[in-house]
Design an enzyme around this catalytic site. Sequence first.
Site, PDB file in Angstrom:
ATOM      1  N   GLY A 184     -13.355   6.569   1.833  1.00  0.00           N
ATOM      2  CA  GLY A 184     -12.165   5.391   2.357  1.00  0.00           C
ATOM      3  C   GLY A 184     -12.638   4.384   3.079  1.00  0.00           C
ATOM      4  O   GLY A 184     -13.811   4.160   3.423  1.00  0.00           O
ATOM      5  N   GLU A 185     -11.727   3.735   3.513  1.00  0.00           N
ATOM      6  CA  GLU A 185     -11.921   2.391   4.389  1.00  0.00           C
ATOM      7  C   GLU A 185     -12.434   2.773   5.788  1.00  0.00           C
ATOM      8  O   GLU A 185     -13.221   2.302   6.509  1.00  0.00           O
ATOM      9  CB  GLU A 185     -10.577   1.892   4.596  1.00  0.00           C
ATOM     10  CG  GLU A 185     -10.683   0.582   5.482  1.00  0.00           C
ATOM     11  CD  GLU A 185      -9.565  -0.006   5.845  1.00  0.00           C
ATOM     12  OE1 GLU A 185      -9.544  -1.211   6.575  1.00  0.00           O
ATOM     13  OE2 GLU A 185      -8.270   0.376   5.251  1.00  0.00           O
ATOM     14  N   GLY A 233     -13.811   6.335   6.368  1.00  0.00           N
ATOM     15  CA  GLY A 233     -14.751   7.396   6.559  1.00  0.00           C
ATOM     16  C   GLY A 233     -14.859   8.017   5.005  1.00  0.00           C
ATOM     17  O   GLY A 233     -14.228   7.766   3.849  1.00  0.00           O
ATOM     18  N   VAL A 284     -14.137  11.140   2.042  1.00  0.00           N
ATOM     19  CA  VAL A 284     -13.130  11.926   1.531  1.00  0.00           C
ATOM     20  C   VAL A 284     -13.669  13.250   1.153  1.00  0.00           C
ATOM     21  O   VAL A 284     -14.468  13.152   0.027  1.00  0.00           O
ATOM     22  CB  VAL A 284     -12.236  11.258   0.434  1.00  0.00           C
ATOM     23  CG1 VAL A 284     -10.913  12.043   0.057  1.00  0.00           C
ATOM     24  CG2 VAL A 284     -11.448  10.017   1.088  1.00  0.00           C
ATOM     25  N   LYS A 288      -9.189  13.376   4.467  1.00  0.00           N
ATOM     26  CA  LYS A 288      -9.683  12.199   4.777  1.00  0.00           C
ATOM     27  C   LYS A 288     -10.384  12.265   6.233  1.00  0.00           C
ATOM     28  O   LYS A 288      -9.567  12.863   7.084  1.00  0.00           O
ATOM     29  CB  LYS A 288      -8.659  10.907   4.765  1.00  0.00           C
ATOM     30  CG  LYS A 288      -8.196  10.745   3.253  1.00  0.00           C
ATOM     31  CD  LYS A 288      -7.313   9.267   3.380  1.00  0.00           C
ATOM     32  CE  LYS A 288      -7.016   8.916   1.930  1.00  0.00           C
ATOM     33  NZ  LYS A 288      -5.903   7.765   2.113  1.00  0.00           N
ATOM     34  N   ASP A 305       0.188  -2.662  -2.275  1.00  0.00           N
ATOM     35  CA  ASP A 305      -1.239  -2.646  -2.834  1.00  0.00           C
ATOM     36  C   ASP A 305      -0.974  -1.665  -4.124  1.00  0.00           C
ATOM     37  O   ASP A 305      -1.721  -0.709  -4.267  1.00  0.00           O
ATOM     38  CB  ASP A 305      -2.033  -2.057  -1.932  1.00  0.00           C
ATOM     39  CG  ASP A 305      -3.329  -2.224  -2.569  1.00  0.00           C
ATOM     40  OD1 ASP A 305      -4.407  -1.447  -2.153  1.00  0.00           O
ATOM     41  OD2 ASP A 305      -3.837  -3.056  -3.600  1.00  0.00           O
TER      42      ASP A 305
END
Length: 898
Positions: free
Chosen positions: A544-545, A547, A549, A567, A660
Amino acid sequence: MKARGGELGWLTWPPKQGETSGVSRFYAYSICNVGEREQDNWLRTTFIQRHPSVSRVFVELQFIVRDCNSFDGASLICKETFNLYSSEADADVGTTFHKVQFKKVTTIAPDERTNKNEMHINTETKVVENLSQKGFYLAFQDIGACVALLSVRVYYKTCPATTKSLALFPETVAGGEGQGLKEVTGRCIDNAESVDLPRIYCTMDGEWVVPVGQCQCNPGYEEVEDSCEECQPGFFKAEGTSGKCEPCPANTQSHNSGATYCPCKDGFFRAVTDPITGPCSGLPSAPRDLKATTSSLSPGKLLLSWQPPEDTGGRTDINYSVDCQHCGCNEGSSCQPCGKKIRYDPPNMLLTDTKVSVSELDPFCNYTFTVEVHSGVSMFAKQAKASTFRPPSSDNKPDVPTFVVLNLEKNSVQIDNLSPGTAYRVKVQALGSDGSQGVSSLEEQFETLSEGQLNKTAVIIAGVVAGGVMVFILTVIYCLHRRKRDTHTRQGPEDTYFSSPEQLKPLKTYVDPHTYEDPNVAVLKFATEIHPSHITKQKVIGAGEFGEVYKGILKAPGKKEVAVAVKTLKPGYTEKQRQDFLSEASIMGQFSHQNIIRLEGVVTKFKHAMIVTEFMENGALDRYLRDHDGEFSSHQLVGMLRGIAAGMKYLSEMSYVHRDLAARNILVNTSLECKVSDFGLSRVLEDDPEGTYTTSGGKIPIRWTAPEAIAYRKFTSASDVWSFGIVMWEVMAFGERPYWDMSNHEVMKAINEAFRLPAPMDCPSAVYQLMLQCWLQDRSKRPRFGDIVSLLDKLLRSPDSLKTIADFDPRVSIRLPSTSGSDGSPFRSVSEWLESIKMSQYSENFTRAGVITMDQVLQMKNEDIKNIGVRLPGHLKRIAYSILGLKDQTSTLSVFAV
């Protein structure tokens, strides 16, 4: 001047300034006052008439400019450029010349300058825009250069007259800079028609692009190159389609050209329900070997049986009917129809079996039974065979029981007026709507009660009924009392379903966690804290943005183990990154809907922060669809979209904007249930339902974002609807990238010019029309998510509504590559071509089949592709359409029309 062989009579100002020279038919206008200061010399053309449709012309100049360094002592005041001007007028002004009426178009500078030793001729092309009057002048201004004007060519561009998809399009003047593409309506060629007039677009450069609609040859005609020609004798074409003429089917003939159907040969027929395009069939021959079998145990009953006809006439809809006449039952009586006196089992019409049981026959009568065979064409004649049978005589007529037949449309019946103390036998048989009979049940015997038993039973029933009524009354009183007592105490989601309309409460509204002074308070308010010892991380499934998953197991005390996604926050984070990371949990924790990803909890009170959500086995929707290209029906895909729409309806009702929404942010579980996830870019609306959120910066996913959100960074539920339209396109295209390899700039330009993505392959027309509604420029006219859910529900309830497929052009819709690689050279191998269309997994299949050159690929047909082992429908279509694109070699377009 070269073509005329002399000067053109152009005006010079000041008069006699400059000269016209002609040596060996090489003419030029020239000026060379480089030694004199403050030069202002003009050359004006004669009046140039403008074509009414032309607003933009090109001016091609051939000229020579002398290098200032080649003049001794004059280089300081010498110039090496001159200017181009234009002026419009509705009439020729003759020799009248006013500089102020001209406006500058551009400055002309040479690429190469002429010196004492060699001469260089320059060529430049400039554009004069926005012409609107009847004509115009061009003028050339010299301010101190040594220049010779050899040639001036003024022209405009047109898209040439052409024939595409059996439609004629006239020569069309190309539009100007502000006009962009010109839409041109064509007309079908002779012997062709179209429901909607075909259209095409003319570009500014005089090229035709994006044909829309197609003409089709009329019945009796087929497409041959760019014309529609009559079907030859012996062939026909029944409908106005793009198909070819077909040979006449069996037992038909056509002696004329242009046949729309083939009539039957003599002695052959079509049934009323047969298609006019099908074969004709003959009459069936008579049934054979009619026999009657009796039994001494069943007097008055016989079994008729026979054999099917030798020749069915080529039909399968064979059935039989049995007719009966009786003679000699009374002395001197003539033969008469049996009528309803006798019984048939099954009924004697529309028999599909070759036997029937006949009962209730009288002794001392002669019976004649006639069996007739029928088919769909038997109305034109009958074929029958008869046999005579007389039942054995008896001194005493048999004791014939009484029959009662009830025709019912339900699965129960009450039979009244039965005699007491009497035995009855009952048998049940199913009947089709066309009179066909199913298998009978076994015969069951029942006996009615005697009169004494009936009286006793009536007393018992009366007592039971009275007791039941008393219990019912007491139950109603208790329920009413309890409901009144609970009115003040019941809380929760049931209230909205049991309360009266004026008591209905509004849906819960989302609270932006960023409004909390301490973000940690928001996390504790909306998310459940989990102890890290209850979480077991198993394997990394993504990044993920903030770290990695993981897939993991959550085992909370007293609860079952559940699979979860975990996450994590990478080491070395800042406090702001930690707050941003946990804010997503604060958002997710406020939602509770089956199509929104469920938050299980968070870990915040330990060193390593985590967000724990439900685990979605099939991962992101876009990748899942790409991995299963062509494996799902339109009905299944629409079902997925319905789930996404339901989740977005829930969010919009909470005054929440996602910002998004894309297939990559939709997760799929094993039951193909889709859930909205990834709330990192999401924001809240104000109380005003038309309120917007203005971002302070950051990246915007251009391909999924509405034009007003791109232009003004304003997001609403209507902009989410636009994004949902793109998600619909992704789903129906099995994860294809929206707008393919177009740059973000090209995407924005295409959208602003009112172009939209074309329908994906095999996309139902109703679904594509909904996409177009989502992409309306005016956001107030886009449907709301509630409307979208309702429409998708209707489509799912009526699968036939998904059978009509939207128009699809493979050259436009899947951005097929040409036979050139990225460097412009032809594909070097079959494997390179397969890699370009993302089908490299079939390289070995092509090699094993001996298809090793691109020339062999171009010869392949659908059957050949199947035979080498390409079975998935989506892959089969992709390869087949790619081969079509290789053959066609039309230019790949970068923008597409609605």
